[in-house]
Motif scaffolding. Structure first.
Motif, PDB file in Angstrom:
ATOM      1  N   ASN A 212       0.806  -1.215   0.000  1.00  0.00           N
ATOM      2  CA  ASN A 212       0.000   0.000   0.000  1.00  0.00           C
ATOM      3  C   ASN A 212       0.840   1.266   0.000  1.00  0.00           C
ATOM      4  O   ASN A 212       0.342   2.336  -0.274  1.00  0.00           O
ATOM      5  CB  ASN A 212      -0.906   0.032   1.235  1.00  0.00           C
ATOM      6  N   GLU A 216       5.262   2.664  -7.420  1.00  0.00           N
ATOM      7  CA  GLU A 216       4.595   1.776  -8.374  1.00  0.00           C
ATOM      8  C   GLU A 216       5.484   0.578  -8.713  1.00  0.00           C
ATOM      9  O   GLU A 216       5.017  -0.547  -8.832  1.00  0.00           O
ATOM     10  CB  GLU A 216       4.207   2.550  -9.633  1.00  0.00           C
ATOM     11  N   GLN A 219       5.555  -1.932  -6.004  1.00  0.00           N
ATOM     12  CA  GLN A 219       4.322  -2.728  -5.977  1.00  0.00           C
ATOM     13  C   GLN A 219       4.418  -3.897  -6.954  1.00  0.00           C
ATOM     14  O   GLN A 219       3.939  -4.992  -6.696  1.00  0.00           O
ATOM     15  CB  GLN A 219       3.125  -1.844  -6.326  1.00  0.00           C
ATOM     16  N   ARG A 247      -5.375  -2.792  -6.152  1.00  0.00           N
ATOM     17  CA  ARG A 247      -4.305  -2.467  -7.119  1.00  0.00           C
ATOM     18  C   ARG A 247      -4.833  -2.395  -8.545  1.00  0.00           C
ATOM     19  O   ARG A 247      -4.174  -1.860  -9.428  1.00  0.00           O
ATOM     20  CB  ARG A 247      -3.187  -3.518  -7.089  1.00  0.00           C
ATOM     21  N   HIS A 250      -4.821   0.941 -10.200  1.00  0.00           N
ATOM     22  CA  HIS A 250      -3.586   1.714 -10.305  1.00  0.00           C
ATOM     23  C   HIS A 250      -3.381   2.212 -11.728  1.00  0.00           C
ATOM     24  O   HIS A 250      -3.782   1.560 -12.683  1.00  0.00           O
ATOM     25  CB  HIS A 250      -2.388   0.855  -9.884  1.00  0.00           C
ATOM     26  N   ASN A 252      -0.637   2.485 -13.257  1.00  0.00           N
ATOM     27  CA  ASN A 252       0.444   1.771 -13.933  1.00  0.00           C
ATOM     28  C   ASN A 252      -0.047   0.389 -14.399  1.00  0.00           C
ATOM     29  O   ASN A 252      -0.431  -0.458 -13.599  1.00  0.00           O
ATOM     30  CB  ASN A 252       1.623   1.633 -12.949  1.00  0.00           C
ATOM     31  N   VAL A 255       1.365  -2.741 -12.744  1.00  0.00           N
ATOM     32  CA  VAL A 255       0.809  -3.052 -11.429  1.00  0.00           C
ATOM     33  C   VAL A 255      -0.503  -3.809 -11.633  1.00  0.00           C
ATOM     34  O   VAL A 255      -0.751  -4.831 -10.992  1.00  0.00           O
ATOM     35  CB  VAL A 255       0.571  -1.766 -10.602  1.00  0.00           C
TER      36      VAL A 255
ATOM     37  N   THR B 271      -8.556   4.593 -12.910  1.00  0.00           N
ATOM     38  CA  THR B 271      -7.246   4.347 -12.317  1.00  0.00           C
ATOM     39  C   THR B 271      -6.745   5.668 -11.742  1.00  0.00           C
ATOM     40  O   THR B 271      -7.150   6.732 -12.197  1.00  0.00           O
ATOM     41  CB  THR B 271      -6.236   3.860 -13.366  1.00  0.00           C
ATOM     42  N   GLN B 274      -0.493   7.517  -8.143  1.00  0.00           N
ATOM     43  CA  GLN B 274      -0.089   6.729  -6.982  1.00  0.00           C
ATOM     44  C   GLN B 274      -0.313   7.427  -5.640  1.00  0.00           C
ATOM     45  O   GLN B 274      -0.235   6.794  -4.604  1.00  0.00           O
ATOM     46  CB  GLN B 274       1.354   6.265  -7.124  1.00  0.00           C
ATOM     47  N   LEU B 278      -5.626   3.699  -2.625  1.00  0.00           N
ATOM     48  CA  LEU B 278      -6.465   2.762  -3.382  1.00  0.00           C
ATOM     49  C   LEU B 278      -7.338   1.911  -2.483  1.00  0.00           C
ATOM     50  O   LEU B 278      -8.472   1.600  -2.804  1.00  0.00           O
ATOM     51  CB  LEU B 278      -5.584   1.855  -4.247  1.00  0.00           C
TER      52      LEU B 278
END
Lengths: 940, 459
Positions: A212, A216, A219, A247, A250, A252, A255, B271, B274, B278
């Motif tokens: 968490n 990125e 992860q 996730r 995300h 990315n 990820v 999405t 970062q 999340l």
């Protein structure tokens, strides 16, 4: 500021000038000079001559300059190892610098200099940096352990860095955790057996927490590592899934894909009845679709993965057909992949839309894409019966366009449609026939010919059409020739009267004028069928064909499961297991999905289950060299070592081979041949003893615990040839060491004394480890049994044949030479190799050294064969199942140090019980003998 | 992991080369690479024994390849090459292992972003001018092939190209904790006199329509870009008319459902940057975060339901004999009459054998561009609920070419001042407990821009 000027110096005395500038007093000038050096390095000029001058600039306060010098060092240190040592001091000093950025820079760079001497100096600074107070230094040091391991794995283990690295998994800083995980995962890959990444619920929890918080990239490292974990039960699997699901949002894509991998894998363990299972399925679709709005390169990676996911779990994306519609300016690689997925998702519900799209694509420009689109239409017809009619009419429309490759592609698929729905669409044949002349690709020609032959009775001029192909028969490809042959035979059976001439023509072309054995054989079969029993011919040739199946080109299920474990990686892009494109043993551990049953027993992860038991219980791994005897002892005495205690065990082999003398007994075998000095008129070189073939594998002592095989004693030296002394014997392996068991019988009339034995040099380095001791004199008709310990440290000389062993023994001054044919000690206990070594060695040995054999009538399954062989010191390194065959990869080491690698292919349920054996060895001459040893062991 | 990274110009000359792993063939063992066979593993027959130079292998097999690149991932002699192209610059990552392919591409894009943030456009000139900087960046953001922190904000604090400034101990540890820390994207101690933030909702609306006006596929991909100039470490909460959230709240107050229920939108997927927590979004569907300083992309989303299609294109193509084509295209704007669309451009493809074109349009300007094989019709502004028309006569040269003209779709570009997905920002709350400014003191701006993505109508 512009740096491009550094690229432009191309004058003659460049190196000389640079040298002067590097040694300049002015800092600015120095820096400029180093920049020029780096620029030259980049474009590929060799500037290694400046090494000492550049290294001299290393001690500086200017960080930018320092970084440049380091960059230079990383590139050239390897070519100038001695000079590189000059840099060590600065590195060590920098590792103590108060500025954490400099400490990290030093340790990072030092790890990239792959010079042994430097590596030694790296240990201390690295140890400190691993415990540095600053997280930036620690995260850099963590990666450095992986670098060092790559250079010198032993050193890393000895220095205890692995433990420190494991501790870092509990670090307070998420980035340190992530890098430690990455480093450990990489190291663990090259040690599949070690329990390095000792994942348990506690450590998993730590990873999930770090997940968490870290970057990125971190992860990704953590998720990829989690994917290797095997949860104890479905509840644990579910709780991990719950924590990984976020996730999926995300930004990315990597990820997201790695999270998808974890979920796809752990989902296997969840019961389908669970509400959560359904929820999870629903949650997977949107992120996968979102991946398609990423940049094209990522779309490509995503599509290749979606292709796998759709095959594994079609329900996830079944409603998402539209997103896979091709856009006009998608790159071609994206278009082709989308098309593939569209076909997989096609169903009755969406077929109308799909067809409309495909028709659109068939008019595009890119030839490959258009072909694939046409083919896709055919596949839709086969997959969704309701759409078949529409598909066929679409294909006919396309044929009307007369675009050459479209027409050909359409004809190929129409043939398949005929095979799926016989007697439904034959009305289109006329249209197809119109295009006969434009077909120039073998596949299309073959398809068309098949159609003409199959429906010859409905095509009035079928004979003319086929005849036209026949003219250029020899120029056609095999595929077309075969098809033409069959088609004409069909035609003849349907319309015998008009086509007799034609059929004779094709039969003679196929049988007399062709070099192709397939074609010839097929021709002869037809010829004989037709000439002996035309009715039978009709039954055979015109038999009803089975319908073709609807799904084509699916990935084979075991491979698919393996690839699912590699989602996001190159393997999933290539649709090949890593072993197909990764060199050596790195990262090629076979992965598999967890079993659905969640019993804790079975949850042992395949990648942590190496060839043997976990380290603790495995005393036999690889004994240190040099102490063979001791290790052997260890081996056989140690409890769990050799296979199941017995059962098949010391079965004696009945009158095996022998006789053949040398060749057959090979490896073990030994032919006693009289040394030239023999006083007795002896059998020079003759395989006297006839049989001793056994030897070979002598593993444990006579009738002892392990299942190894000991040959019966055979007479090596008949009394007649040795003045009344009869010697029979065999080789055994007792507690790991080899001995020769001899039975001496006095068949003469007087007492015998003073026995001695001598071995000539032989291929296996066999020599007596102790003098022959027969204490009492041997009276007439008395028999004495002696076990003579042998060592394998004698001098080795290659004999012809290899298994030729000459021994002389006798009483007093009269040695009688003999040659015990028997199986020499084949496997040494050191014969076990690790998988990666196995693979590397296998690749290393040139292909011409590979020998293939068949062992017939061997009804063993893989398990039994493996344990049988193991008790004879042939070790199974790996086992896998390929297309229903069990493949065993085995290794053994002969006592003379020759390694032999073997691949044993067992086909369960194959009635002939034939086992295929491929051997690879640097000394190919032993292969034949090893094969015989295998045969003996397996059949015994 | 990534074994090496190369940057080439369009000729295939190496501008930057950084090798991270020993398994990648280095320059010394250069070997003129030949062989470019097709198939998934071209060149593999060369075998591993021949140590080929990875740098050259890529140039020969990909940059200089005769046919179009068929895949962004190429395997040459057991070495895998990932490439992306930016204008005429090739970036290639090389590996011999089974790496995470998605990660490698994400990294390459990120690397482009970082370079762009440092020196602007990625061009041969800029790369040569900044090669020292690039090496320094590569050293920092990739360690032994593992991507490290690549947030430009963090990198700019210590990769400056100014030599090392004499930093105090605090500054140093601030840098390192930022680079490695939980909140790697923001540094402590930011101060603004005026706390201000800007939100841009940028949407691109994509459409594929059949000639008969049936929507084959339509979706909006949107981005919320935030520019924040806020002091301290502000905690932000972002709210929009997300159907799920509204319905959840609706359970409490039936009133609000009736008011806003109609306007809520169904988001297919989203999405986040970062910085967004999340796990909180997953459990409560609330979007909370501590923003980076300056501009960043807060979220991306996608919707497919109830999209407002700002324009409708109605094509009519008639072939008159073999040498003439008549084209009529009508566009209709479909939004509030008070709003104005801008930068409207309609692109009508013409066959390759076009010899001449005559156009008449009611509004704007239209031109036949032979080099692009298209009629380009531009209109500066157009209000909602209007319609406009163009007709053209295309003269064709007779050809022997049997292949029919593929009729590419008519595409459109435009910009409208609303979000075609219907997304509305409901709030963006800012809390900074340590400093004394409150949510009310922050000046906030919101702007909506809808642009055409791939907006095509087949004809």
């Amino acid at each position: 500021m512009t740096d491009s000027k550094y690229f432009t110096t191309t004058k003659k005395g460049e190196i000389f000038e640079l040298k002067a500038e590097l040694n300049s007093d002015k800092k600015e000038k120095k820096k400029e000079a180093v920049k020029k050096v780096i620029a030259s390095m980049t474009v590929g000029k060799d500037v290694s001559a400046l090494f000492p001058d550049v290294v001299n600039c290393m001690q500086t306060d200017n960080l930018e300059l320092k970084k440049l010098v380091y960059l230079y060092l990383m590139n050239y240190a390897k070519s100038q190892p001695d000079m590189a040592i000059m840099a060590v001091n600065t590195f060590v000093k920098d590792c103590e610098d108060p500025n954490p950025l400099i400490r990290a820079l030093a340790v990072r760079t030092m790890g990239c200099i792959r010079v042994d001497k430097i590596t030694e100096y790296l240990c201390e600074p690295l140890r400190k940096c691993l415990k540095d107070e600053d997280p930036y230094v620690r995260k850099t040091a963590a990666v450095c352990v992986a670098k060092l391991h790559d250079i010198n794995a032993q050193l890393v283990e000895d220095q205890g860095f692995l433990d420190t690295l494991k501790d870092l998994i509990s670090d307070s800083n998420p980035m340190v955790v992530a890098n430690a995980v990455a480093a450990l995962s990489e190291i663990a890959e090259s040690h599949p057996s070690s329990n390095l990444l000792d994942l348990n619920p506690q450590s998993i929890n730590k990873l999930l927490t770090a997940l968490n918080e870290c970057t990125e990239w971190g992860q990704i490292f953590i998720l990829d590592c989690l994917a290797n974990y095997m949860p104890k039960d479905d509840r644990e699997a579910q709780s991990i899934c719950e924590r990984v699901t976020p996730r999926l949002s995300h930004a990315n894509s990597a990820v997201v894909l790695s999270a998808v991998k974890v979920l796809m894998k752990f989902m296997e363990m969840l019961s389908k009845d669970l509400d959560y299972y359904g929820t999870l399925l629903k949650k997977l679709a949107p992120p996968l679709v979102t991946l398609l709005s990423a940049e094209p390169e990522l779309q490509y990676v995503a599509l290749r993965n979606i292709n796998l996911i759709v095959q594994k779990r079609p329900e996830i994306l079944k409603h998402e057909m539209k997103v896979f519609f091709v856009k006009y300016n998608d790159p071609i690689y994206v278009k082709l992949e989308k098309l593939d997925i569209m076909i997989r998702l096609a169903s009755q519900a969406n077929i109308a839309q799909v067809l409309a799209e495909l028709k659109e694509y068939a008019t595009e420009v890119d030839v490959d894409f258009v072909r694939k689109a046409v083919r896709a239409i055919g596949r839709c017809a086969i997959k969704v019966e309701q759409s078949a009619e529409r598909c066929v009419s679409t294909l006919l429309d396309l044929i009307q366009t007369k675009v050459n490759y479209v027409v050909q592609e359409a004809i190929v698929v129409i043939k398949d449609i005929f095979r799926k729905y016989p007697n439904k669409y034959e009305s289109v044949i006329a249209t197809l026939c119109e295009n006969l002349d434009s077909l120039d690709e073998p596949e299309a020609r073959a398809a068309m010919i098949w159609i003409v032959g199959e429906y010859a009775e409905r095509i009035d001029n079928a004979d003319e059409l086929l005849e036209s192909f026949l003219e250029g028969f020899h120029d056609e490809s095999t595929q077309v020739q075969l098809q033409l042959l069959t088609a004409i035979v069909k035609l003849f059976l349907k319309k015998p009267t008009e086509t007799q001439e034609l059929v004779q023509q094709v039969l003679s072309l196929a049988t007399q004028d062709s070099d192709n054995p397939d074609l010839r054989d097929r021709g002869y079969i037809y010829w004989r069928l037709l000439s002996t029993d035309p009715v039978a011919a009709k039954e055979v040739v015109l038999a009803e064909k089975p319908l073709i199946s609807e799904e084509t080109d699916l990935i084979e299920p075991t491979l698919l499961d393996e690839l699912i474990c590699y989602i996001g990686t190159l393997a999933s892009v290539y649709h090949k297991p890593p072993s197909a494109f990764v060199e050596g043993g790195r990262g090629v551990v076979h992965k598999s999905l967890p079993p659905r049953t969640a019993s804790s027993e079975s949850a042992e992860s395949p990648e942590t289950a190496p060839t043997g038991a976990p380290p603790g219980e495995q005393p036999d791994v690889i004994p240190a060299q040099g102490d063979l005897l001791g290790d052997l002892l260890n081996l056989d005495l140690g409890p769990p070592v050799s296979g199941p205690p017995l059962a098949t065990s010391s079965v004696q082999m009945g009158a095996v081979d022998l006789l053949g003398g040398g060749l057959d007994s090979l490896i073990g075998g030994t032919n006693f041949v009289a040394p030239p000095t023999a006083a007795v008129p002896a059998n020079l070189g003759a395989p006297i003893g006839s049989g001793l073939s056994d030897l070979f594998d002598l593993t444990s002592g006579v009738g002892t615990l392990s299942g190894s095989y000991v040959a019966p004693k055979a007479v090596w030296l008949p009394a007649m040839k040795a003045k009344g002394l009869e010697i029979s014997g065999t080789f055994t392996r007792q507690v790991g060491s080899i001995s020769m068991d001899l039975q001496l019988t006095n068949k003469a009339l007087q007492v015998m004394t003073d026995f001695a034995i001598q071995f000539n040099r032989n291929s296996f380095g066999l020599a007596p480890a102790a003098p022959l001791q027969v204490h009492a004199p041997l009276s007439p008709n008395q028999t004495v049994e002696i076990s003579l310990p042998l060592s394998t440290v004698g001098s080795v000389m290659k004999m012809e044949p290899l298994n030729n062993l000459q021994v002389g023994s006798g009483q007093g001054r009269h040695p009688s030479p003999y040659s015990p044919t028997s199986r020499a000690p084949l496997g040494s206990v050191e014969g076990r190799v690790y998988r990666q070594m196995f693979l590397a060695t296998w690749k290393d040995i040139p292909n011409e050294n590979e020998a293939q054999f068949q062992i017939r009538d061997c009804p063993l399954n893989a398990e039994a064969a493996s344990s049988k062989l193991q008790s004879s010191n042939i070790f199974t390194v790996a086992k896998r199942n390929v297309e229903g065959q069990d493949m065993l990869y085995q290794s053994l080491k002969l006592t003379n140090g020759i390694w032999v690698l073997a691949e044993l292919r067992i086909q369960p349920g194959n009635p002939s019980c034939t086992v295929r054996l491929s051997l690879k060895c640097r000394a190919p001459e032993v292969s034949q003998h090893v094969y015989q040893a295998y045969e003996t062991i397996l059949k015994n | 992991m990534i074994g090496g990274l190369f940057i080439y110009n369009h000729k295939g000359e190496v501008l930057i080369s950084r090798v991270y792993r020993d398994d990648i063939g280095s320059r010394q063992a250069a070997d003129s690479a030949v062989s470019s066979s097709s198939g998934p593993f071209p060149g593999e027959r060369l075998g591993g024994s021949m140590r080929r130079n990875a740098v050259d292998a890529f140039r020969v097999n990909v940059i200089h390849a005769r046919q179009q690149v068929r895949s962004p991932v190429t395997n040459i002699a057991r070495t895998s090459f990932f490439h992306v192209k930016r204008s005429n610059i090739w970036l290639a990552a090389v590996t011999k292992q089974n790496v995470n392919a998605a990660m490698v591409f994400e990294f390459l894009y990120k690397m482009c972003d970082v370079m762009a943030a440092y020196f602007g456009k990625i061009s041969e000139e800029n790369i040569k001018n900044n090669f020292v900087l690039i090496y320094e960046l590569l050293d920092e953001i990739l360690d032994f092939g593992y991507p490290q922190n690549s947030e430009t904000g963090a990198l700019k604090t210590f990769i400056t190209q100014q030599g090392i400034k004499s930093q105090t101990k605090e500054e140093q540890s601030q840098i390192t904790s930022q680079v490695t820390g939980q909140i790697g994207w923001r540094r402590e101690g930011i101060k603004y006199r005026r706390n201000e933030l800007f939100l841009d909702v940028l949407e691109s609306v994509n459409l594929l329509m059949s000639p008969q006006g049936q929507v084959l596929s339509a979706h909006v991909s949107g981005r919320v870009v935030m520019k924040s100039y806020l002091s301290g470490m502000p905690e932000c909460k972002f709210g929009m008319n997300d159907k799920i959230v509204i319905e959840k709240q609706g359970k409490g107050t039936a009133d609000e459902t009736s008011k806003s229920g109609k306007q809520s939108i169904a988001i297919d997927d989203c999405t986040f940057h970062q910085c967004v927590r999340l796990s909180k979004f997953d459990s409560e569907r609330s979007i909370s975060f501590i923003p980076p300083d300056g501009e960043f992309e807060l979220m991306r989303y996608r919707t497919t339901k109830d999209i407002i299609l700002p324009f409708r294109v109605i094509p009519l193509v008639r072939e008159v004999g073999r040498t003439k084509l008549e084209v009529k295209v009508v566009i209709k704007s479909n939004f509030k009459p008070s709003l104005l669309a801008q930068k409207i451009e309609v692109r009508i493809p013409t066959p390759l054998n076009t010899s001449g074109v005559q156009v008449i349009c009611m509004k704007g300007k239209a031109k036949y561009k032979a080099s692009e094989n298209a009629i380009v019709w531009k209109i500066k502004r157009m209000a909602g609920m209007k319609e406009s028309q163009i007709s053209a006569e295309i003269e064709l040269l007779p050809t022997n070419d049997k292949k029919k003209w593929a009729r590419p779709p008519i595409s459109m570009n435009f910009e409208v001042p609303f979000a075609p997905s219907g997304l509305k920002v409901r709030y963006l709350k800012v809390f900074e407990p340590k400093l004394n400014y409150s949510d009310h003191d922050v000046i906030k701006w919101v702007r909506y821009i809808g642009r055409s993505g791939i907006y095509e109508t087949r004809c």
